[in-house]
Design an enzyme around this catalytic site. Sequence first.
Site, PDB file in Angstrom:
ATOM      1  CB  VAL A 183      -0.963   0.045   1.209  1.00  0.00           C
ATOM      2  CG1 VAL A 183      -2.010  -1.057   1.115  1.00  0.00           C
ATOM      3  CG2 VAL A 183      -0.204  -0.040   2.522  1.00  0.00           C
ATOM      4  CB  SER A 184       0.422   4.532  -1.518  1.00  0.00           C
ATOM      5  OG  SER A 184       0.326   3.921  -2.784  1.00  0.00           O
ATOM      6  CB  SER A 185      -0.236   6.419   2.711  1.00  0.00           C
ATOM      7  OG  SER A 185      -1.586   6.121   2.456  1.00  0.00           O
TER       8      SER A 185
ATOM      9  CD  GLN B 236      -3.499   3.551   0.476  1.00  0.00           C
ATOM     10  OE1 GLN B 236      -2.291   3.557   0.325  1.00  0.00           O
ATOM     11  NE2 GLN B 236      -4.344   3.594  -0.531  1.00  0.00           N
TER      12      GLN B 236
ATOM     13  CG  ASP C 299      -2.871   3.299  -4.144  1.00  0.00           C
ATOM     14  OD1 ASP C 299      -2.934   3.827  -3.027  1.00  0.00           O
ATOM     15  OD2 ASP C 299      -2.879   2.079  -4.328  1.00  0.00           O
TER      16      ASP C 299
END
Length: 200
Positions: free
Chosen positions: A62-64, A67, A162
């Site tokens: 996941v990006s962050s 999430q 994203d």
Amino acid sequence: MSKLSISEAAKLKGVSTSTLRRWETEGILIPERTANGHRRYDLNQLLGIKKELSFTIGYARVSSHDQKEDLTRQIQVLELFSAQNGWQIEIISDLGSGLNYSKKGLKRLISLITNNQVERLVLTHKDRLLRFGSELIFSLCEIFGTEVVIINRTEDSSFEEDLANDVLEIITVFSARLYGSRSHKNRKLMEDLRSATREL
């Protein structure tokens, strides 16, 4: 003494036929050949080969930080899908942009693939690997005999979020180089961009 075809041997070992061919090239397991040139594997030799030579890897990203629930869901899907197929899986996960090629998990995955230790790579979605450039990793998989399994070939439900995060990261790096990471101008630019991405 039982002799197995390449498909029967692959099924018995829980590996792909390409892995058996690779083992033959590496001298790990040499089959006999019939008069017609077909491979035949000795059952006792097969049972003596450790399956740990290659295994199934599930990769989740996941990006962050906000999430993390999605990361947990990805891992659960990977584990359930592998269990249904009778695969023992090891999960590698990353927290970071799909544009970042230096993530710890991704580097480990590439190292395992290029050391012939990954029988198959399982992903929930193609872009969990990388936003751009996943085809390069898939090419490595093909070269090193790693099967790629993508569970869901549709786009992620969080694609826009994203992508916005990835674009924000590009602009952050760019503007930091142009103006200096602590400059007032840079901070104001980033605040404006964050506001814009929230409205997407």
